[in-house]
Each structure stands twice: as structure tokens, then as C-alpha cells.
Scaffold this motif. Structure first.
Motif, short mmCIF file in Angstrom:
data_model
loop_
_atom_site.label_atom_id
_atom_site.label_comp_id
_atom_site.label_asym_id
_atom_site.label_seq_id
_atom_site.Cartn_x
_atom_site.Cartn_y
_atom_site.Cartn_z
N UNK A 178 27.38 -27.28 -12.34
CA UNK A 178 28.16 -26.09 -12.69
C UNK A 178 29.52 -26.08 -12.01
N UNK A 179 30.43 -25.31 -12.58
CA UNK A 179 31.77 -25.14 -12.02
C UNK A 179 31.70 -24.54 -10.62
N UNK A 180 32.53 -25.05 -9.75
CA UNK A 180 32.64 -24.52 -8.39
C UNK A 180 34.00 -23.86 -8.22
N UNK A 181 34.00 -22.60 -7.83
CA UNK A 181 35.25 -21.92 -7.52
C UNK A 181 35.80 -22.48 -6.21
N UNK A 182 37.05 -22.95 -6.23
CA UNK A 182 37.68 -23.54 -5.04
C UNK A 182 38.90 -22.69 -4.69
N UNK A 183 38.85 -21.92 -3.61
CA UNK A 183 40.01 -21.11 -3.23
C UNK A 183 41.24 -21.98 -2.98
N UNK A 184 42.40 -21.48 -3.38
CA UNK A 184 43.62 -22.26 -3.23
C UNK A 184 44.83 -21.35 -3.30
N UNK A 185 45.98 -21.93 -2.98
CA UNK A 185 47.26 -21.21 -3.08
C UNK A 185 47.88 -21.39 -4.46
N UNK A 186 47.77 -22.60 -5.01
CA UNK A 186 48.28 -22.90 -6.35
C UNK A 186 47.17 -23.53 -7.17
N UNK A 187 46.97 -23.01 -8.37
CA UNK A 187 45.90 -23.48 -9.24
C UNK A 187 46.52 -24.03 -10.52
N UNK A 188 46.25 -25.31 -10.79
CA UNK A 188 46.69 -25.94 -12.04
C UNK A 188 45.52 -25.85 -13.01
N UNK A 189 45.66 -25.03 -14.04
CA UNK A 189 44.56 -24.75 -14.94
C UNK A 189 44.84 -25.25 -16.35
N UNK A 190 43.80 -25.70 -17.02
CA UNK A 190 43.93 -25.99 -18.44
C UNK A 190 44.07 -24.68 -19.21
N UNK A 191 44.53 -24.78 -20.46
CA UNK A 191 44.70 -23.57 -21.28
C UNK A 191 44.32 -23.85 -22.74
N UNK A 192 43.33 -24.72 -22.94
CA UNK A 192 42.97 -25.14 -24.30
C UNK A 192 42.68 -23.95 -25.20
N UNK A 193 41.89 -23.00 -24.72
CA UNK A 193 41.52 -21.84 -25.53
C UNK A 193 42.04 -20.55 -24.89
N UNK A 194 43.28 -20.58 -24.45
CA UNK A 194 43.88 -19.44 -23.75
C UNK A 194 44.42 -18.42 -24.75
N UNK B 222 48.09 -17.56 -5.79
CA UNK B 222 49.25 -16.70 -6.05
C UNK B 222 50.23 -17.35 -7.01
N UNK B 223 49.96 -18.60 -7.35
CA UNK B 223 50.82 -19.33 -8.30
C UNK B 223 49.92 -20.11 -9.25
N UNK B 224 50.17 -19.97 -10.55
CA UNK B 224 49.36 -20.63 -11.57
C UNK B 224 50.27 -21.56 -12.37
N UNK B 225 49.80 -22.78 -12.58
CA UNK B 225 50.49 -23.73 -13.44
C UNK B 225 49.53 -24.10 -14.57
N UNK B 226 49.91 -23.81 -15.80
CA UNK B 226 49.04 -24.05 -16.96
C UNK B 226 49.41 -25.37 -17.62
N UNK B 227 48.39 -26.09 -18.09
CA UNK B 227 48.60 -27.35 -18.79
C UNK B 227 47.85 -27.34 -20.11
N UNK B 228 48.24 -28.20 -21.00
CA UNK B 228 47.68 -28.47 -22.33
C UNK B 228 46.86 -27.34 -22.93
N UNK B 229 47.40 -26.84 -24.03
CA UNK B 229 46.74 -25.76 -24.74
C UNK B 229 47.71 -24.64 -25.03
N UNK B 230 47.16 -23.43 -25.06
CA UNK B 230 47.97 -22.27 -25.37
C UNK B 230 48.61 -21.73 -24.09
N UNK B 231 49.45 -22.55 -23.48
CA UNK B 231 50.01 -22.19 -22.17
C UNK B 231 50.91 -20.96 -22.26
N UNK B 232 51.65 -20.81 -23.34
CA UNK B 232 52.60 -19.69 -23.44
C UNK B 232 51.89 -18.35 -23.36
#
Length: 332
Positions: free
Chosen positions: A124-140, A298-308
Motif C-alpha cells: 500500500x501507499x505510504x504517506x511520507x512527510x516532506x517540504x516539497x512533494x512532486x506528484x503525478x496528476x494523471x486524473x487530476x 508547503x510546495x507542490x510540483x505536478x507532473x504528467x497529466x492534468x497539471x493545470x
């Protein structure tokens, strides 16, 4: 906008960690690549060395051949340059990982692809605390909200039986790494008839079986003869098989498709399939927002998908957000 102390930046080869001198899922050959998972848009050939989770190693060897691989267990830190790196489960497919990077002052996490739904074929997915999270956005997009997969699996069984009553084969199109295995695992407690597999699907299923993943019994289509009696059979095939002579060998049949994109009726029409089954190995909209909040970033960077759409929503709600324009596609 990039900052001088950013732990991950965008280079022509892909996502790059300057302090550690390595890339994450690069799309061009590099010296050191940390690979989140084995899909072809994230794990490509030509790297001098690969770093991945132990469960990803057989998938990379199946796909890439005899390459130099270093494996790292979940949460076990390893040093790369001036940073400490560790891998954490992403819940996407077998062995899929998030990459945590820590330079002692800040923590970044690159998620790769991930999902939050239960999946019997991977950790299963593990939540990892961080300052900046680079997230996918395939179905955003708020329109994407997944049903429970066991319920979808029950619908697949019912469809197979309905096809059998009409003398038809039930040909389910699904992707060869992750999706097919998940469907077979969900079907295990619900059906007792072996599924027939296209060769491309069978290869990936055998990799999962060797890893000890329980799934519905299967048989290769190649073992059934040129014109098999396939009425009432569930046949798993890659999307590329649609409309080919391989499909026509089954005579009367219905086509189904297992994908998150089947959530939209228009996609079913465009795919020219009889049935759409909503099964996704990516996070839906509520899961994306839940995950972003739980990381505390506190900062999110979105990649591949519906990033806008994701960036706009986050900014309107007071979160700093931007995008990396990557070369990743989507197996969905």
C-alpha cells in the motif's frame, strides 16, 4: 520557478538531483537512475546503473534485460552524493516507489505514479512527510472518483457469464504490467474459471507469479488452438490487440476495457468497446488532494497529466504549486 537550493530540477534528460548527482525516471541515458517503477515511460534502457526496490528488479530485468541494478528496501536510507535517499511504497504496481531525498535542511519526495486504493498485488501507499512533494496528476480533475475495485471485479464476472449465455467470448483489454495482474488478483475469490491470456499479458503475469502474488488461474491463448471454443471465456489482451486478426480468431465476442479512462462514456465510444470497467492504478481526485494534505508539503510540483487543473485548485486554496513538463506518458 527553480531555486538555487532545489533538490530536484528539470533537465533535458529528466528529473535531476544536483546534490546527489542522479536522475529520477530519466527519459534519456544517464549515469545513475533511480527508478520509481517498471512502466516503459519511467524505466527506459540505456542507463549505466539503476536503483529501485527489490520487487521492481524482476520487472526491470524482464523489460530491460541484463542491466546493472542496485536494490534498496523500503525506508532503508542510502547515500548519493550529499543527500540521503530512501524508497517508500507508492501503491501503483508491484515494487512501485516514491523517492525521498533529504539534504539535512529540507526533504523532497518524488511520488512517481501512485494510488490509494487497496490492491492485493502490491504494497500500500505510504504517506511520507516532506517540504516539497512532486506528484503525478494523471486524473487530476474532480470528475474522477473511483468505485471499489472488488465491485468492478464482480461486474467483470457477471459480464463473462452473460457473454457465455450468448455464445460469446469476453475479451477484456487491459495493460500488461499492473492492470492485468490486479484484475486477476481481484477475480481470484470471485470466479473459478481460468482466464485466457494473450502472450504479452502472460509474460507479465508470470513475473508476478514468481514474486508470489496470488491470482486467478490462467492459460495461454497460444495453447488453445487456432479457433478455440471460447464462449464464456474471459480473455485478457493488451489494447493493441483490438481490431487485429488475433481478436477475430475468437469469433463471436464482446470487447471490454479496464481503465480509469472508462469513467467517461465518451472514452468508451472512442475506444469502440462494448463495456468499460473503471479500474485505475492512479490516484483519483479525492486521493490526490488527500495525499498532498497528508504530506504536509508547503510546495507542490505536478507532473504528467492534468497539471493545470491541480495547480489552479491548489493556488486558489493557498498552496504554492507549479509544474514540471515531463516526458512521461500514461499506461492508461
Amino acid at each position: 520557478m527553480s531555486r538555487r537550493d532545489d533538490l530536484v530540477v528539470l533537465r533535458p534528460e529528466g528529473l535531476y538531483c544536483p546534490a546527489g548527482d542522479f536522475h529520477i525516471d530519466p527519459w534519456r541515458p544517464v549515469a545513475r537512475a533511480v527508478i520509481t517503477h517498471g512502466h516503459g515511460d519511467h524505466a527506459r534502457g540505456g542507463m549505466q546503473e539503476y536503483h529501485c526496490s527489490p520487487s521492481s528488479e524482476p520487472i526491470l530485468r524482464w523489460r530491460l534485460g541484463d542491466v546493472r541494478i542496485h536494490t534498496h528496501g523500503w525506508g532503508v536510507p542510502f547515500r548519493m552524493g550529499a543527500v540521503e535517499v530512501s524508497l517508500h511504497s507508492a501503491g501503483h504496481v508491484l515494487g512501485s516507489a516514491q523517492v525521498r531525498i533529504d539534504d539535512g535542511e529540507q526533504v523532497w519526495v518524488a511520488s512517481g505514479d501512485y494510488k490509494r486504493q487497496p490492491d492485493p498485488t502490491c504494497d500500500p501507499f505510504e504517506v511520507v512527510p516532506c517540504d516539497t512533494f512532486i506528484t503525478e496528476a494523471t486524473f487530476a480533475s474532480p470528475i474522477y472518483r473511483w468505485p471499489d475495485t472488488p465491485d468492478v471485479a464482480a461486474d467483470i464476472v457477471a459480464w463473462r457469464r452473460e457473454c457465455g449465455e450468448r455464445g460469446e467470448a469476453a475479451i477484456l483489454l487491459c495493460y500488461a504490467l499492473g492492470k492485468a495482474q490486479r484484475v486477476l488478483a481481484e477475480l481470484l475469490p470471485l470466479d473459478d474459471q481460468p482466464a485466457w491470456l494473450h502472450g504479452a499479458i502472460d509474460n507479465g503475469v508470470q513475473v508476478y507469479r514468481q514474486a508470489g502474488i496470488p491470482m486467478l488461474a490462467t492459460q495461454a491463448v497460444a495453447e488453445q488452438g487456432r479457433q478455440p471454443d471460447s464462449a464464456g471465456r474471459l480473455v485478457l489482451a493488451p489494447p493493441s490487440a483490438a481490431g487485429t486478426p488475433w481478436v477475430r480468431r475468437f469469433g463471436r465476442h464482446q470487447l471490454g476495457f479496464a481503465s480509469g479512462w472508462m469513467h467517461l462514456r465518451g472514452n468508451r465510444r472512442r475506444r469502440n468497446v462494448d463495456r468499460g470497467f473503471v479500474v485505475s492504478d492512479h490516484a483519483d481526485w479525492p486521493a490526490l488532494l488527500q495525499t498532498i494534505a497528508q504530506t504536509g508539503a508547503t510546495r507542490i510540483i505536478a507532473t504528467h497529466g492534468n497539471t493545470d487543473a491541480l495547480i489552479r485548485y491548489l493556488r486558489e486554496n493557498g498552496t504554492a504549486a507549479e509544474a514540471f513538463r515531463t516526458d512521461y506518458g500514461s499506461e492508461e
